[in-house]
Scaffold this motif. Structure first.
Motif, PDB file in Angstrom:
ATOM      1  N   PHE A   3       0.747  -1.228   0.121  1.00  0.00           N
ATOM      2  CA  PHE A   3      -0.098  -0.207   0.087  1.00  0.00           C
ATOM      3  C   PHE A   3       0.854   1.283  -0.277  1.00  0.00           C
ATOM      4  CE2 PHE A   3      -3.422  -2.801   1.529  1.00  0.00           C
ATOM      5  CZ  PHE A   3      -4.554  -2.453   0.514  1.00  0.00           C
ATOM      6  N   GLY A   4       1.916   1.202   0.706  1.00  0.00           N
ATOM      7  CA  GLY A   4       2.966   2.316   0.636  1.00  0.00           C
ATOM      8  C   GLY A   4       3.480   2.384  -0.848  1.00  0.00           C
ATOM      9  N   LEU A   5       3.783   1.383  -1.609  1.00  0.00           N
ATOM     10  CA  LEU A   5       4.334   1.574  -2.946  1.00  0.00           C
ATOM     11  C   LEU A   5       2.996   2.205  -3.715  1.00  0.00           C
ATOM     12  CD1 LEU A   5       6.469  -1.674  -3.322  1.00  0.00           C
ATOM     13  CD2 LEU A   5       7.208   0.860  -3.224  1.00  0.00           C
ATOM     14  N   LEU A   6       1.906   1.516  -3.606  1.00  0.00           N
ATOM     15  CA  LEU A   6       0.817   2.075  -4.360  1.00  0.00           C
ATOM     16  C   LEU A   6       0.566   3.528  -4.162  1.00  0.00           C
ATOM     17  CD1 LEU A   6      -1.585  -0.822  -4.297  1.00  0.00           C
ATOM     18  CD2 LEU A   6      -0.505  -0.322  -6.169  1.00  0.00           C
ATOM     19  N   GLY A   7       0.548   3.969  -2.805  1.00  0.00           N
ATOM     20  CA  GLY A   7       0.351   5.300  -2.314  1.00  0.00           C
ATOM     21  C   GLY A   7       1.256   6.310  -3.201  1.00  0.00           C
ATOM     22  N   ASP A   8       2.711   5.850  -3.126  1.00  0.00           N
ATOM     23  CA  ASP A   8       3.817   6.646  -3.627  1.00  0.00           C
ATOM     24  C   ASP A   8       3.538   6.904  -5.344  1.00  0.00           C
ATOM     25  OD1 ASP A   8       5.148   6.919  -1.540  1.00  0.00           O
ATOM     26  OD2 ASP A   8       7.126   5.815  -2.092  1.00  0.00           O
ATOM     27  N   ILE A   9       3.142   5.756  -6.005  1.00  0.00           N
ATOM     28  CA  ILE A   9       2.969   5.773  -7.474  1.00  0.00           C
ATOM     29  C   ILE A   9       1.733   6.588  -7.573  1.00  0.00           C
ATOM     30  CG2 ILE A   9       2.272   4.557  -9.518  1.00  0.00           C
ATOM     31  CD1 ILE A   9       3.753   2.051  -8.093  1.00  0.00           C
ATOM     32  N   ILE A  10       0.681   6.355  -6.835  1.00  0.00           N
ATOM     33  CA  ILE A  10      -0.565   7.403  -7.298  1.00  0.00           C
ATOM     34  C   ILE A  10      -0.287   8.763  -6.953  1.00  0.00           C
ATOM     35  CG2 ILE A  10      -3.098   7.592  -6.615  1.00  0.00           C
ATOM     36  CD1 ILE A  10      -2.910   4.623  -6.404  1.00  0.00           C
ATOM     37  N   SER A  11       0.290   8.932  -5.632  1.00  0.00           N
ATOM     38  CA  SER A  11       0.620  10.545  -5.221  1.00  0.00           C
ATOM     39  C   SER A  11       1.651  10.972  -6.402  1.00  0.00           C
ATOM     40  CB  SER A  11       1.378  10.419  -3.959  1.00  0.00           C
ATOM     41  OG  SER A  11       0.486   9.782  -2.916  1.00  0.00           O
ATOM     42  N   PHE A  12       2.600  10.293  -6.984  1.00  0.00           N
ATOM     43  CA  PHE A  12       3.082  10.823  -8.178  1.00  0.00           C
ATOM     44  C   PHE A  12       2.230  11.351  -9.112  1.00  0.00           C
ATOM     45  CE2 PHE A  12       5.409  10.171 -12.214  1.00  0.00           C
ATOM     46  CZ  PHE A  12       6.583  10.865 -11.989  1.00  0.00           C
ATOM     47  N   PHE A  13       1.238  10.742  -9.537  1.00  0.00           N
ATOM     48  CA  PHE A  13       0.321  11.323 -10.736  1.00  0.00           C
ATOM     49  C   PHE A  13      -0.316  12.202 -10.184  1.00  0.00           C
ATOM     50  CE2 PHE A  13       1.271   6.913 -12.245  1.00  0.00           C
ATOM     51  CZ  PHE A  13       1.543   7.171 -13.407  1.00  0.00           C
ATOM     52  N   VAL A  14      -0.859  12.014  -8.699  1.00  0.00           N
ATOM     53  CA  VAL A  14      -1.543  13.349  -8.186  1.00  0.00           C
ATOM     54  C   VAL A  14      -0.624  14.441  -8.401  1.00  0.00           C
ATOM     55  CG1 VAL A  14      -2.279  14.274  -5.939  1.00  0.00           C
ATOM     56  CG2 VAL A  14      -2.688  12.056  -6.468  1.00  0.00           C
ATOM     57  N   CYS A  15       0.846  14.553  -8.090  1.00  0.00           N
ATOM     58  CA  CYS A  15       1.748  15.930  -8.141  1.00  0.00           C
ATOM     59  C   CYS A  15       1.641  16.339  -9.737  1.00  0.00           C
ATOM     60  CB  CYS A  15       3.136  15.371  -7.531  1.00  0.00           C
ATOM     61  SG  CYS A  15       3.140  15.028  -5.878  1.00  0.00           S
ATOM     62  N   LEU A  16       1.313  15.068 -10.527  1.00  0.00           N
ATOM     63  CA  LEU A  16       1.527  15.809 -12.246  1.00  0.00           C
ATOM     64  C   LEU A  16       0.217  15.978 -12.685  1.00  0.00           C
ATOM     65  CD1 LEU A  16       4.026  12.943 -13.601  1.00  0.00           C
ATOM     66  CD2 LEU A  16       4.649  15.235 -12.568  1.00  0.00           C
ATOM     67  N   ALA A  17      -0.730  15.689 -11.932  1.00  0.00           N
ATOM     68  CA  ALA A  17      -2.102  16.137 -12.415  1.00  0.00           C
ATOM     69  C   ALA A  17      -2.431  17.432 -12.847  1.00  0.00           C
ATOM     70  CB  ALA A  17      -3.191  15.446 -11.696  1.00  0.00           C
ATOM     71  N   PRO A  18      -1.764  18.332 -12.185  1.00  0.00           N
ATOM     72  CA  PRO A  18      -2.083  19.988 -12.634  1.00  0.00           C
ATOM     73  C   PRO A  18      -1.543  20.282 -13.627  1.00  0.00           C
ATOM     74  CG  PRO A  18      -1.680  19.445 -10.139  1.00  0.00           C
ATOM     75  CD  PRO A  18      -1.361  18.520 -10.843  1.00  0.00           C
ATOM     76  N   ILE A  19      -0.610  19.541 -14.264  1.00  0.00           N
ATOM     77  CA  ILE A  19       0.070  19.880 -15.415  1.00  0.00           C
ATOM     78  C   ILE A  19      -0.739  20.628 -16.579  1.00  0.00           C
ATOM     79  CG2 ILE A  19       1.414  18.889 -17.552  1.00  0.00           C
ATOM     80  CD1 ILE A  19       3.003  17.339 -15.553  1.00  0.00           C
ATOM     81  N   PRO A  20      -1.679  19.839 -17.028  1.00  0.00           N
ATOM     82  CA  PRO A  20      -2.943  20.431 -18.002  1.00  0.00           C
ATOM     83  C   PRO A  20      -3.010  22.117 -17.506  1.00  0.00           C
ATOM     84  CG  PRO A  20      -3.595  18.312 -17.722  1.00  0.00           C
ATOM     85  CD  PRO A  20      -2.431  18.461 -16.571  1.00  0.00           C
ATOM     86  N   THR A  21      -3.541  22.094 -16.324  1.00  0.00           N
ATOM     87  CA  THR A  21      -3.780  23.351 -15.814  1.00  0.00           C
ATOM     88  C   THR A  21      -2.433  24.351 -16.216  1.00  0.00           C
ATOM     89  OG1 THR A  21      -5.146  22.515 -13.983  1.00  0.00           O
ATOM     90  CG2 THR A  21      -4.396  24.893 -13.777  1.00  0.00           C
ATOM     91  N   PHE A  22      -1.449  24.155 -15.911  1.00  0.00           N
ATOM     92  CA  PHE A  22      -0.278  24.917 -16.280  1.00  0.00           C
ATOM     93  C   PHE A  22       0.110  25.093 -17.664  1.00  0.00           C
ATOM     94  CE2 PHE A  22       0.153  24.230 -11.674  1.00  0.00           C
ATOM     95  CZ  PHE A  22       0.623  25.309 -11.259  1.00  0.00           C
ATOM     96  N   VAL A  23      -0.200  24.035 -18.479  1.00  0.00           N
ATOM     97  CA  VAL A  23      -0.272  24.228 -19.847  1.00  0.00           C
ATOM     98  C   VAL A  23      -1.212  25.194 -20.482  1.00  0.00           C
ATOM     99  CG1 VAL A  23      -0.715  22.970 -22.150  1.00  0.00           C
ATOM    100  CG2 VAL A  23       0.683  21.742 -20.405  1.00  0.00           C
ATOM    101  N   ARG A  24      -2.639  25.303 -19.759  1.00  0.00           N
ATOM    102  CA  ARG A  24      -3.425  26.295 -20.172  1.00  0.00           C
ATOM    103  C   ARG A  24      -2.957  27.691 -19.724  1.00  0.00           C
ATOM    104  NH1 ARG A  24      -9.393  24.846 -18.076  1.00  0.00           N
ATOM    105  NH2 ARG A  24      -8.881  23.080 -19.462  1.00  0.00           N
ATOM    106  N   ILE A  25      -2.412  27.641 -18.639  1.00  0.00           N
ATOM    107  CA  ILE A  25      -1.781  28.987 -18.318  1.00  0.00           C
ATOM    108  C   ILE A  25      -0.643  29.549 -19.104  1.00  0.00           C
ATOM    109  CG2 ILE A  25      -0.232  30.329 -16.651  1.00  0.00           C
ATOM    110  CD1 ILE A  25      -1.936  28.690 -14.332  1.00  0.00           C
ATOM    111  N   TYR A  26       0.303  28.521 -19.771  1.00  0.00           N
ATOM    112  CA  TYR A  26       1.280  29.109 -20.523  1.00  0.00           C
ATOM    113  C   TYR A  26       0.565  29.336 -21.879  1.00  0.00           C
ATOM    114  CZ  TYR A  26       5.032  28.397 -23.803  1.00  0.00           C
ATOM    115  OH  TYR A  26       5.883  28.463 -24.926  1.00  0.00           O
ATOM    116  N   LYS A  27      -0.311  28.738 -22.427  1.00  0.00           N
ATOM    117  CA  LYS A  27      -1.088  29.178 -23.452  1.00  0.00           C
ATOM    118  C   LYS A  27      -1.578  30.452 -23.607  1.00  0.00           C
ATOM    119  CE  LYS A  27      -1.725  24.424 -25.620  1.00  0.00           C
ATOM    120  NZ  LYS A  27      -2.773  23.453 -26.024  1.00  0.00           N
TER     121      LYS A  27
END
Length: 281
Positions: free
Chosen positions: A12-36
């Motif tokens: 569960f710790g490893l799964l938590g790490d992996i999913i949290s990694f994607f949580v950290c990357l999830a806002p990228i589309p928002t910042f792509v929109r800000i850049y555009k």
């Protein structure tokens, strides 16, 4: 064959790490929109500032508690990515929002964290320090999950989910589930309890997204106005302006009889064209 609790904690710790990694990357589309758009107007920096603060606290807690390497790894990555998000936001933020964000970072991530570190390091020791830090981390982990309430309020008020990315809500919910079981199996309620609220808010955000999601719309030409009509009116205005200008020039500039006759012929031609256009219409 039964699986030992230690193995389940690691899983569960490893799964938590992996999913949290994607949580950290999830806002990228928002910042792509800000850049555009070259502007961060309409978005908030508060969730990223609080997320940075929470990650710093969890690293400190994991170092003091010991035997919590998985907490250290993911929160170190979270610190790095949140610093990047805040820097990117500041680059495109309006002056007012930029000033508020800088003040908030200094107050929360510098002053508040420094105060907590100094007080817990010098005033508490051993298991007492772990307990105090655990309570503090639990409170601010709740703040991380409560921070999107501002966005939820904005979604309900504007009836638009434009500023609430679905990916972030989805991965936050999954992450909350994994870290809840990790904390439960590790018998660390400081990790488990905040993720109950995280799961609730994550589900709520996804429901609101599905309710207020708006498909892309095209800017339609008003039915009462046609492009051809606009072009004809433009032609009329141009011809009328030439008539006015020519009349004004005759009043200002002396002309001989030949010039006067030529000018009258031109005016008559323009008037004839103007009447013909009107008749055609």
């Amino acid at each position: 064959m039964a699986i030992s609790p230690a193995v389940l904690v690691t899983v569960f710790g490893l799964l938590g790490d992996i999913i949290s990694f994607f949580v950290c990357l999830a806002p990228i589309p928002t910042f792509v929109r800000i850049y555009k758009r070259k502007s961060s107007e309409g978005y908030q920096s508060i969730p990223y500032v609080i997320a940075l603060f929470s990650a710093m606290l969890w690293i400190y807690y994991a170092l003091v508690r010991k035997h919590a390497v998985l907490l250290i790894t993911i929160n170190t990555f979270c610190c790095v990515i949140q610093i990047f998000y805040i820097s990117f936001y500041l680059f495109y933020a309006p002056k007012k929002e930029k000033t508020l964000t800088v003040k908030f970072v200094l107050f929360v991530d510098v002053f508040a964290f420094g105060l907590i570190f100094l007080l817990t390091y010098f005033l508490t020791h051993g298991i007492k320090r772990v307990q105090v830090l655990g309570y503090i981390c639990m409170v601010f982990a709740l703040c991380v999950f409560v921070a999107p309430l501002g966005i939820i309020r904005k979604v309900i008020k504007t009836k638009s989910a434009e500023f609430m990315p679905f990916g972030l809500s989805f991965f936050l919910t999954l992450s909350a589930v994994m870290w809840f079981f990790y904390g439960l199996l590790l018998k660390d309620m400081n990790v488990a309890l905040p993720n109950v609220l995280g799961f609730i808010f994550g589900v709520l955000q996804m429901i609101l997204y599905m309710i207020y999601k708006k498909p892309g719309t095209k800017v339609l030409e008003p039915s009462g106005i046609k492009l051809q009509d606009i072009s004809e009116h433009v032609v009329d205005v141009v011809r009328l302006s030439s008539m006015v200008c020519s009349s004004q020039m005759r009043a200002l500039v002396p002309q001989d009889s030949a010039d006067m006759e030529a000018t009258i012929d031109i005016d008559e031609k323009i008037k004839g064209d103007f009447v013909k256009i009107k008749d055609d219409k």
